[in-house]
Design an enzyme around this catalytic site. Structure first.
Site, PDB file in Angstrom:
ATOM      1  CG  ASN A   1      -1.728   1.239   1.379  1.00 51.79           C
ATOM      2  OD1 ASN A   1      -1.800   2.050   0.465  1.00 51.79           O
ATOM      3  ND2 ASN A   1      -2.364   1.409   2.536  1.00 51.79           N
TER       4      ASN A   1
ATOM      5  CE  LYS B   1      -0.252   3.311   4.660  1.00 53.89           C
ATOM      6  NZ  LYS B   1      -0.256   3.431   6.113  1.00 53.89           N
TER       7      LYS B   1
ATOM      8  CG  HIS C   1      -5.897   2.168   5.050  1.00 56.81           C
ATOM      9  ND1 HIS C   1      -5.471   3.129   5.928  1.00 56.81           N
ATOM     10  CD2 HIS C   1      -4.882   1.265   4.960  1.00 56.81           C
ATOM     11  CE1 HIS C   1      -4.243   2.822   6.344  1.00 56.81           C
ATOM     12  NE2 HIS C   1      -3.871   1.702   5.763  1.00 56.81           N
TER      13      HIS C   1
ATOM     14  CD  GLU D   1      -3.023   5.736   6.560  1.00 57.44           C
ATOM     15  OE1 GLU D   1      -2.968   5.723   5.319  1.00 57.44           O
ATOM     16  OE2 GLU D   1      -2.125   5.251   7.279  1.00 57.44           O
TER      17      GLU D   1
ATOM     18  CD  GLU E   1      -3.700  -2.289   7.235  1.00 54.10           C
ATOM     19  OE1 GLU E   1      -2.628  -2.622   6.724  1.00 54.10           O
ATOM     20  OE2 GLU E   1      -4.232  -1.188   7.017  1.00 54.10           O
TER      21      GLU E   1
ATOM     22  N   GLY F   1       2.291   2.388  10.644  1.00 52.77           N
ATOM     23  CA  GLY F   1       3.277   3.452  10.462  1.00 52.77           C
ATOM     24  C   GLY F   1       3.988   3.851  11.737  1.00 52.77           C
TER      25      GLY F   1
ATOM     26  CB  SER G   1       4.839  -1.678  11.961  1.00 58.73           C
ATOM     27  OG  SER G   1       4.500  -0.304  12.115  1.00 58.73           O
TER      28      SER G   1
HETATM   29  P1  PGA Z   1       2.626   0.325   7.571  1.00 62.78           P
HETATM   30  O1  PGA Z   1       1.187   0.555   6.892  1.00 62.78           O
HETATM   31  O2  PGA Z   1       3.139  -0.987   7.048  1.00 62.78           O
HETATM   32  O3  PGA Z   1       3.456   1.484   7.131  1.00 62.78           O
HETATM   33  O4  PGA Z   1       2.392   0.285   9.046  1.00 62.78           O
HETATM   34  C1  PGA Z   1       0.318  -0.515   6.689  1.00 62.78           C
HETATM   35  C2  PGA Z   1      -0.984   0.013   6.131  1.00 62.78           C
HETATM   36  O5  PGA Z   1      -1.430   1.075   6.557  1.00 62.78           O
HETATM   37  O6  PGA Z   1      -1.586  -0.625   5.243  1.00 62.78           O
END
Ligand code: PGA
Length: 247
Positions: A9, A11, A94, A96, A165, A171, A209
């Site tokens: 992803n 982003k 997601h 976000e 998640e 992140g 992460s």
């Molecule tokens: P990350 O993001 O691996 O940077 O924690 C995962 C995601 O949000 O899909």
């Protein structure tokens, strides 16, 4: 045995030059992966990535899809449009999007439905915040999020992918331990099992992460069928290491 899925992803990262380099480096290091592989790219780069990835082992994913089919929805991108550009998976819900764009469980469920109707596999994200985990509400939250998708999508539910998640792990460098992740995956699996006799074929990804160092320990868990990878998907070698951990 069911193939695992490693989905990147990206982003809101990348540009024409960086995308070409990243995909080139990944493709150069990828020989017959043991798992399915996808990259979720910003919509404006779908055409670029489609042409680079044509005929390769990497599928294309979008990071979102409109809940509407077509019409006066400025700025939205429909599932049909994504299909035009060879999109195989659409990330929906997601955290976000839920957090910054107010997406509700019901909206996420409709987005999943739109994707399915266009032959795109939705990767439905669920996950609890730190406050919810500390309040002992993890299972309740993820089950509520998934229940909306099950309710709206009925017998098509076996066609989705689910990504657990935990919001506190995204992140942040804080990964759920393999045991913590497996525990929630087992809860989700049981919920899917109650909804469809085909639950065993639904892929449950872990995201938050996941990186080159911790991927193997997560991917070996019985109910973890792959990963949704943010930061580490932007580094070719790390992404390749995670893919290799599926073998
Ligand atoms: P990350 O993001 O691996 O940077 O924690 C995962 C995601 O949000 O899909």
């Amino acid at each position: 045995m069911k193939k695992k899925l490693i989905a990147g992803n990206w982003k809101m990262n990348g540009n024409l030059t960086a995308n070409a380099k990243l995909l080139g480096d990944i493709l150069a290091g990828l020989s017959q992966p043991a798992c399915d592989v996808a990259v979720g790219v910003p919509a404006v780069y779908l055409a670029q990535c489609q042409s680079v990835l044509a005929g390769t082992a990497i599928d294309l994913a979008s990071q979102d899809v409109s809940s509407h089919e077509a019409g006066a929805y400025t700025g939205e991108i429909s599932a049909g449009m994504l299909k035009d550009f060879g999109v195989r998976y659409a990330i929906v819900g997601h955290s976000e999007r839920r957090q910054y764009h107010g997406e509700t469980d019901e909206l996420v469920a409709i987005k999943a439905q739109r994707a399915l109707a266009s032959g795109i596999t939705p990767i439905v994200c669920v996950g609890e915040t730190l406050a919810e985990r500390e309040a002992g509400k993890t299972d309740e939250v993820v089950k509520r999020q998934l229940a909306a998708v099950i309710h709206t999508n009925g017998h098509c539910i076996s066609e989705i992918v689910v990504a657990y998640e935990p919001v506190w792990a995204i992140g942040t460098g804080k990964t759920a331990s393999p045991e913590q992740a497996q525990q929630v995956h087992a809860v989700l699996r049981a919920q899917l099992h109650a909804a469809t006799e085909h639950s065993a074929r639904i892929k449950l990804l872990y995201g938050g992460s996941m990186n080159a160092a911790n991927a193997a320990a997560l991917l070996v868990q019985p109910d973890i069928d792959g990963g949704l990878i943010g930061g580490a998907a932007l580094k070719a070698q790390d992404f390749l290491t995670i893919i290799a951990a599926c073998a």
